[in-house]
Scaffold this active site. Sequence first.
Site, PDB file in Angstrom:
ATOM      1  CG  HIS A  99      -0.205  -0.053   2.535  1.00 38.44           C
ATOM      2  ND1 HIS A  99       0.251  -1.234   3.049  1.00 38.44           N
ATOM      3  CD2 HIS A  99       0.145   0.905   3.427  1.00 38.44           C
ATOM      4  CE1 HIS A  99       0.845  -1.010   4.212  1.00 38.44           C
ATOM      5  NE2 HIS A  99       0.806   0.280   4.463  1.00 38.44           N
ATOM      6  CG  HIS A 101       0.775   5.496   4.286  1.00 39.98           C
ATOM      7  ND1 HIS A 101       0.054   5.434   5.462  1.00 39.98           N
ATOM      8  CD2 HIS A 101       1.515   4.356   4.238  1.00 39.98           C
ATOM      9  CE1 HIS A 101       0.353   4.305   6.103  1.00 39.98           C
ATOM     10  NE2 HIS A 101       1.240   3.634   5.386  1.00 39.98           N
TER      11      HIS A 101
HETATM   12  P1  5GP Z   1       1.868   0.700   7.514  1.00 37.51           P
HETATM   13  O1  5GP Z   1       2.448   1.076   8.827  1.00 37.51           O
HETATM   14  O2  5GP Z   1       1.790  -0.800   7.334  1.00 37.51           O
HETATM   15  O3  5GP Z   1       2.515   1.380   6.358  1.00 37.51           O
HETATM   16  O4  5GP Z   1       0.410   1.293   7.532  1.00 37.51           O
HETATM   17  C1  5GP Z   1      -0.756   0.565   7.750  1.00 37.51           C
HETATM   18  C2  5GP Z   1      -1.869   1.571   7.908  1.00 37.51           C
HETATM   19  O5  5GP Z   1      -3.096   0.886   7.863  1.00 37.51           O
HETATM   20  C3  5GP Z   1      -1.832   2.353   9.227  1.00 37.51           C
HETATM   21  O6  5GP Z   1      -1.720   3.743   8.946  1.00 37.51           O
HETATM   22  C4  5GP Z   1      -3.166   1.990   9.886  1.00 37.51           C
HETATM   23  O7  5GP Z   1      -3.756   3.071  10.575  1.00 37.51           O
HETATM   24  C5  5GP Z   1      -4.001   1.531   8.714  1.00 37.51           C
HETATM   25  N1  5GP Z   1      -5.017   0.538   9.046  1.00 37.51           N
HETATM   26  C6  5GP Z   1      -4.825  -0.615   9.756  1.00 37.51           C
HETATM   27  N2  5GP Z   1      -5.979  -1.297   9.867  1.00 37.51           N
HETATM   28  C7  5GP Z   1      -6.920  -0.545   9.226  1.00 37.51           C
HETATM   29  C8  5GP Z   1      -8.322  -0.753   8.995  1.00 37.51           C
HETATM   30  O8  5GP Z   1      -8.946  -1.725   9.415  1.00 37.51           O
HETATM   31  N3  5GP Z   1      -8.968   0.231   8.289  1.00 37.51           N
HETATM   32  C9  5GP Z   1      -8.305   1.329   7.800  1.00 37.51           C
HETATM   33  N4  5GP Z   1      -9.034   2.220   7.114  1.00 37.51           N
HETATM   34  N5  5GP Z   1      -6.988   1.527   7.979  1.00 37.51           N
HETATM   35  C10 5GP Z   1      -6.303   0.601   8.692  1.00 37.51           C
END
Ligand code: 5GP
Length: 119
Positions: A99, A101
Amino acid sequence: MTDECVFCMIANGEIPATAVYEDETVFAFDDIAPQAPVHVLIVPRAHHSDISDDVPDDVLLALMRAVPKVAAAKGVAASGYRVIANTGEDAGQTVHHLHVHVIGGRPLGEGMVRPMEGE
Ligand code: 5GP
Ligand code: ZN
């Protein structure tokens, strides 16, 4: 699809999310814990663990092509935004489904990371 992957579950409609953009390859939704007024995640429909995971060219293209569309949909195309792909442990990746951001809606400062202690 992998069992218990939260983004696969969102893709399948098993977990609700606030949609921002979608096409046949990727979809985008508001982050559940936003770190700025605009904080959107763009996610391929297919499961790939991260950017190192031999991701097909069409998926990578769709992911990046979605970025300006999300920025426009959220009204930050002119003001600017940051695109981040956390990858692996040191980056603090918590969801191991590729993903990016898209973060904006306020000044984010220069640079991308906090300085190390003592710097
Ligand atoms: P990472 O740290 O892996 O780059 O980011 C994962 C992101 O996914 C985090 O910013 C977290 O807040 C978001 N996230 C985790 N679980 C959920 C969910 O169930 N729904 C949504 N909308 N975002 C999520
Ligand atoms: Zn997944």
